[in-house]
Write a protein that holds these residues in place. Structure first.
Motif, PDB file in Angstrom:
ATOM      1  N   ILE A 171      26.007  17.318 -61.027  1.00 34.80           N
ATOM      2  CA  ILE A 171      25.224  16.124 -61.335  1.00 34.80           C
ATOM      3  C   ILE A 171      24.829  15.439 -60.040  1.00 34.80           C
TER       4      ILE A 171
ATOM      5  N   THR B   1      21.869   6.047 -62.286  1.00 32.53           N
ATOM      6  CA  THR B   1      21.265   7.055 -63.141  1.00 32.53           C
ATOM      7  C   THR B   1      21.816   8.424 -62.780  1.00 32.53           C
TER       8      THR B   1
ATOM      9  N   SER C  10      21.808  12.543 -63.272  1.00 27.88           N
ATOM     10  CA  SER C  10      20.934  13.653 -63.642  1.00 27.88           C
ATOM     11  C   SER C  10      21.684  14.959 -63.450  1.00 27.88           C
TER      12      SER C  10
ATOM     13  N   ILE D  54      24.723  16.350 -67.518  1.00 34.14           N
ATOM     14  CA  ILE D  54      25.405  15.087 -67.779  1.00 34.14           C
ATOM     15  C   ILE D  54      26.330  15.144 -68.982  1.00 34.14           C
ATOM     16  N   SER D  55      26.264  16.207 -69.770  1.00 36.25           N
ATOM     17  CA  SER D  55      27.039  16.253 -71.011  1.00 36.25           C
ATOM     18  C   SER D  55      28.535  16.319 -70.765  1.00 36.25           C
TER      19      SER D  55
ATOM     20  N   LYS E 214      24.238   6.772 -72.437  1.00 36.32           N
ATOM     21  CA  LYS E 214      23.726   8.121 -72.171  1.00 36.32           C
ATOM     22  C   LYS E 214      23.956   8.481 -70.714  1.00 36.32           C
ATOM     23  N   ASN E 215      22.916   8.601 -69.920  1.00 40.17           N
ATOM     24  CA  ASN E 215      23.066   9.045 -68.535  1.00 40.17           C
ATOM     25  C   ASN E 215      23.032   7.882 -67.542  1.00 40.17           C
TER      26      ASN E 215
END
Length: 119
Positions: free
Chosen positions: A2, A23, A25, A28-29, A73-74
């Protein structure tokens, strides 16, 4: 892997507020705990706040009641209110990331963003 990128730092007067954003990227899961750290000039890096995947948060005593960490989320956020001159530092985003090959997480850092609080 990431990548982490912070934004939102700046110069603010004492008592003011800033909102930092990080942020993420890449893959990311498999990000685990995320955190904000800070490092003042000539000082060691210290943890400011952490947040788990489930939203459990922890704060340094010095920022309790003034800072709020959150994630969506991310993205990782830090709402910093009632800022004091002693909050002046470079703020870093931090994340634990788990690969497909073992249980030990890798630790990733952003490049940092400066908060300067004037008295």
């Amino acid at each position: 892997q990431i990548q982490l990128m912070e934004s939102g730092g700046g110069l603010v007067q004492a008592g003011g507020s800033l909102r930092l954003t990080c942020t993420a990227s890449g893959k990311i899961s498999t990000i685990g705990v995320m955190a904000w750290y800070r490092q003042a000039l000539d000082d060691e890096r210290e943890v400011v706040a952490t947040i788990s995947n489930g939203g459990i948060t922890n704060y340094a005593d010095s920022v309790k009641g003034r800072f709020t960490i959150s994630r969506d989320k991310n993205m990782l956020f830090l709402q910093a209110n009632s800022l004091k001159p002693e909050d002046t530092a470079v703020y870093y985003c931090n994340a634990e990331w788990y690969s497909d090959y073992g249980p030990t997480p890798y630790i990733y850092w952003g490049q940092g963003t400066q908060i300067t609080v004037s008295s």
